[in-house]
Design a protein around this motif. Sequence first.
Motif, PDB file in Angstrom:
ATOM      1  N   ALA A 164      -5.366  70.665  -9.310  1.00  0.00           N
ATOM      2  CA  ALA A 164      -4.270  71.203 -10.304  1.00  0.00           C
ATOM      3  C   ALA A 164      -4.828  71.626 -11.392  1.00  0.00           C
ATOM      4  N   ARG A 165      -5.671  70.736 -12.107  1.00  0.00           N
ATOM      5  CA  ARG A 165      -6.354  71.440 -13.395  1.00  0.00           C
ATOM      6  C   ARG A 165      -7.084  72.512 -13.171  1.00  0.00           C
ATOM      7  N   TYR A 166      -7.856  72.911 -12.119  1.00  0.00           N
ATOM      8  CA  TYR A 166      -8.499  74.220 -11.963  1.00  0.00           C
ATOM      9  C   TYR A 166      -7.632  75.089 -11.713  1.00  0.00           C
ATOM     10  N   ILE A 167      -6.562  75.152 -10.893  1.00  0.00           N
ATOM     11  CA  ILE A 167      -5.353  76.199 -10.944  1.00  0.00           C
ATOM     12  C   ILE A 167      -4.729  76.368 -12.127  1.00  0.00           C
ATOM     13  N   HIS A 168      -4.319  75.521 -12.814  1.00  0.00           N
ATOM     14  CA  HIS A 168      -3.990  75.832 -14.227  1.00  0.00           C
ATOM     15  C   HIS A 168      -4.942  76.716 -15.162  1.00  0.00           C
ATOM     16  N   THR A 169      -6.081  76.197 -15.000  1.00  0.00           N
ATOM     17  CA  THR A 169      -7.313  76.720 -15.900  1.00  0.00           C
ATOM     18  C   THR A 169      -7.473  78.460 -15.214  1.00  0.00           C
ATOM     19  N   PHE A 170      -7.186  78.398 -14.154  1.00  0.00           N
ATOM     20  CA  PHE A 170      -7.228  79.897 -13.533  1.00  0.00           C
ATOM     21  C   PHE A 170      -5.960  80.725 -13.797  1.00  0.00           C
ATOM     22  N   LEU A 171      -4.880  80.133 -13.658  1.00  0.00           N
ATOM     23  CA  LEU A 171      -3.702  80.978 -13.985  1.00  0.00           C
ATOM     24  C   LEU A 171      -3.908  81.341 -15.576  1.00  0.00           C
ATOM     25  N   ALA A 172      -4.159  80.336 -16.391  1.00  0.00           N
ATOM     26  CA  ALA A 172      -4.176  80.554 -18.091  1.00  0.00           C
ATOM     27  C   ALA A 172      -5.350  81.832 -18.198  1.00  0.00           C
ATOM     28  N   SER A 197      -6.574  83.870 -16.287  1.00  0.00           N
ATOM     29  CA  SER A 197      -6.358  85.501 -15.810  1.00  0.00           C
ATOM     30  C   SER A 197      -4.916  86.097 -16.284  1.00  0.00           C
ATOM     31  N   GLY A 198      -4.427  85.456 -17.695  1.00  0.00           N
ATOM     32  CA  GLY A 198      -3.292  85.868 -18.165  1.00  0.00           C
ATOM     33  C   GLY A 198      -2.083  85.420 -18.137  1.00  0.00           C
ATOM     34  N   TRP A 199      -1.836  84.569 -17.241  1.00  0.00           N
ATOM     35  CA  TRP A 199      -0.578  83.611 -17.266  1.00  0.00           C
ATOM     36  C   TRP A 199      -0.128  82.962 -18.506  1.00  0.00           C
ATOM     37  N   THR A 200       0.900  83.148 -18.973  1.00  0.00           N
ATOM     38  CA  THR A 200       1.374  82.100 -19.898  1.00  0.00           C
ATOM     39  C   THR A 200       2.864  81.468 -19.700  1.00  0.00           C
ATOM     40  N   PHE A 201       3.141  80.273 -19.944  1.00  0.00           N
ATOM     41  CA  PHE A 201       4.487  79.756 -19.464  1.00  0.00           C
ATOM     42  C   PHE A 201       5.228  79.285 -20.756  1.00  0.00           C
ATOM     43  N   ASP A 202       6.575  79.103 -20.308  1.00  0.00           N
ATOM     44  CA  ASP A 202       7.410  78.678 -21.438  1.00  0.00           C
ATOM     45  C   ASP A 202       7.618  77.186 -21.499  1.00  0.00           C
ATOM     46  N   ALA A 203       7.319  76.541 -19.945  1.00  0.00           N
ATOM     47  CA  ALA A 203       7.455  75.396 -19.588  1.00  0.00           C
ATOM     48  C   ALA A 203       6.473  74.858 -18.724  1.00  0.00           C
ATOM     49  N   VAL A 204       5.971  73.857 -18.700  1.00  0.00           N
ATOM     50  CA  VAL A 204       5.195  73.119 -17.691  1.00  0.00           C
ATOM     51  C   VAL A 204       5.449  71.930 -17.142  1.00  0.00           C
ATOM     52  N   GLY A 219     -18.183  78.941 -15.840  1.00  0.00           N
ATOM     53  CA  GLY A 219     -16.924  78.417 -16.923  1.00  0.00           C
ATOM     54  C   GLY A 219     -16.611  79.649 -17.638  1.00  0.00           C
ATOM     55  N   GLY A 220     -15.562  79.933 -17.945  1.00  0.00           N
ATOM     56  CA  GLY A 220     -15.022  81.076 -18.629  1.00  0.00           C
ATOM     57  C   GLY A 220     -15.070  82.169 -18.078  1.00  0.00           C
ATOM     58  N   ARG A 221     -15.119  82.464 -16.598  1.00  0.00           N
ATOM     59  CA  ARG A 221     -15.194  83.598 -15.927  1.00  0.00           C
ATOM     60  C   ARG A 221     -14.124  83.747 -15.098  1.00  0.00           C
ATOM     61  N   GLU A 222     -12.873  83.203 -15.516  1.00  0.00           N
ATOM     62  CA  GLU A 222     -11.903  82.942 -14.253  1.00  0.00           C
ATOM     63  C   GLU A 222     -11.492  84.497 -13.865  1.00  0.00           C
ATOM     64  N   GLN A 223     -11.160  85.518 -14.667  1.00  0.00           N
ATOM     65  CA  GLN A 223     -10.649  86.806 -14.154  1.00  0.00           C
ATOM     66  C   GLN A 223     -11.895  87.347 -13.132  1.00  0.00           C
ATOM     67  N   THR A 277      -6.486  71.668 -24.237  1.00  0.00           N
ATOM     68  CA  THR A 277      -6.910  73.280 -23.945  1.00  0.00           C
ATOM     69  C   THR A 277      -6.011  73.864 -24.842  1.00  0.00           C
ATOM     70  N   GLY A 278      -4.621  73.346 -25.158  1.00  0.00           N
ATOM     71  CA  GLY A 278      -3.944  74.258 -26.010  1.00  0.00           C
ATOM     72  C   GLY A 278      -3.062  75.074 -24.906  1.00  0.00           C
ATOM     73  N   ALA A 279      -2.512  74.524 -23.939  1.00  0.00           N
ATOM     74  CA  ALA A 279      -1.818  75.187 -22.959  1.00  0.00           C
ATOM     75  C   ALA A 279      -0.511  75.877 -23.662  1.00  0.00           C
ATOM     76  N   THR A 280       0.045  76.857 -23.055  1.00  0.00           N
ATOM     77  CA  THR A 280       1.233  77.175 -23.772  1.00  0.00           C
ATOM     78  C   THR A 280       2.434  76.659 -22.825  1.00  0.00           C
ATOM     79  N   GLY A 281       3.673  76.227 -23.520  1.00  0.00           N
ATOM     80  CA  GLY A 281       4.569  76.026 -22.634  1.00  0.00           C
ATOM     81  C   GLY A 281       4.976  74.407 -23.169  1.00  0.00           C
ATOM     82  N   GLN A 282       6.087  73.952 -23.149  1.00  0.00           N
ATOM     83  CA  GLN A 282       6.746  72.590 -23.409  1.00  0.00           C
ATOM     84  C   GLN A 282       6.269  71.833 -21.978  1.00  0.00           C
ATOM     85  N   VAL A 283       5.684  70.875 -22.369  1.00  0.00           N
ATOM     86  CA  VAL A 283       5.256  69.994 -21.035  1.00  0.00           C
ATOM     87  C   VAL A 283       6.351  68.858 -20.930  1.00  0.00           C
ATOM     88  N   THR A 284       6.538  68.921 -19.719  1.00  0.00           N
ATOM     89  CA  THR A 284       7.687  67.875 -19.374  1.00  0.00           C
ATOM     90  C   THR A 284       7.192  67.011 -18.046  1.00  0.00           C
TER      91      THR A 284
END
Length: 356
Positions: free
Chosen positions: A166-174, A176-183, A35-39, A203-210
Motif C-alpha cells: 500500500a505504501r509503495y502504491i501510494h508513493t507511485f501514484l503521487a 506519477s502525478g496523482w493528487t487526492f482530496d481525500a485518502v 528511489g525518486g524515479r517513479e514515473q 511525506t506530506g501527502a495531499t488529501g484529508q486522511v480518514t
Amino acid sequence: MTDMLSTATEPDTPHGGRVPSFAVISGKQVEEALGGREQELVDLVEATYRLHGAGDSVNPPSYFLRFPDRPTARIIALPASIGGSARVDGLKWISSFPDNVRTGLPRASAVLILNDHDTGYPFACLESSVISATRTAASAALAADWLSRTRSRPRRVGFFGTGLIARYIHTFLAGSGWTFDAVGVHDVSPDSTAGFCGYLRQTGATGQVTVHDSAEDLVRSSDLVVFATVAGRPHVTAPGWFAHNPLVLHVSLRDLAPEVLLASANFVDDVEHCLKADTSPHLVEQRTGNRDFLNGTLYDVLQGRAAPPGDQTVVFSPFGLGVLDLAVGKYVYEQVARAGELRLIDDFFHDLRRYG
C-alpha cells in the motif's frame, strides 16, 4: 568479494572466453537505484507490458511451494525471459509468511537471479522485496492512469490494507502525478493503520486522511479503491458497496467475491496467469464455467482494443508477471553498474575447464 565493476580484467577460460562475473546487489543499493524515479519506472513497466503483449517474452506459470505444517505460508518461483533492450532471463523467488508481521518482520522476502541472454550464466543476485513492491506499485499506477481515461479521474482514494505494498502504491501514484482530496484507510491491524498514517504525514501527502473502522465505509467513500491485503479468500461480498462505480485496483487478488466481479467490468494483466490458484477471477471462472466476465487485459487497453466503461465499477486484477521483475531488476543492475558499485564475487564460478 570485490567492490568494483570490471570485466575487462577478468581472466580468460582455456578457450579464450571471458570468465563470467557474478554480482550481489543489496536491498540498500536497490532502493537507492529506484528511489525518486517513479514515473520512469511506470514507463518501464508500460514498455514491458507492451513487449509481453507483443510476444517478445517467455512467462511460464508461477510455481507455488506450500507447506502442510504452515498453511498460510508459501514461496513462489517466477521464471521469465524478456527481449527488447533488456534481453535477460531470470527467476524471482519470493516468500510470503504472514506470521512474520507479529514479530515485526515484513511478510515477504525475495531474491531475483538474472541470467545472461547468450550464455545462460547467472550474473547477478539482487535483493528483490523492493523490486517486487516497485513493479507491483508501478503496474498499479499505470493501470489507474489508463483505466481512468474514459471516466472522471478519481479524487478520493481508499487503501484496504496498509502494509508495504500500500505504501509503495501510494508513493507511485503521487510520484506519477496523482493528487487526492481525500485518502481513506482501513486495516484490521491498528498498528499497520497507524504506521501508514505516519507515512502519509511524513511525506506530506495531499488529501484529508480518514481512518475507517468499517470496510464498507471505506469502499463507499472512495473513487479509487486499492486492495493490498494478505487475504486468502474473498471477504468483500456485497456488490452494493460499489454502487458508485469506483475504479478498483485488486492487487491482492483474493478479496472480492465472485458476485462483486460479476457486477463489474474486469481487466487483468494476463488471463492465463490470473485465472488460477483460486484468485477471485479464477473463482468466477469456476462458478460460471467461462471467461465471459473478462473485458480484456491491460495490454488490450494500452493498444486501444478495449476501453473500460464509464458507468460501471472497473476492477483491475493483476497476478504479477515475472517479466516485470526482470525489467526492473535489469534496470537496477545497470544503474549500479554505471555508478561503479557492483560487488563482484571472486571465483564464484569454479572449474570452467570442460575436461578438467
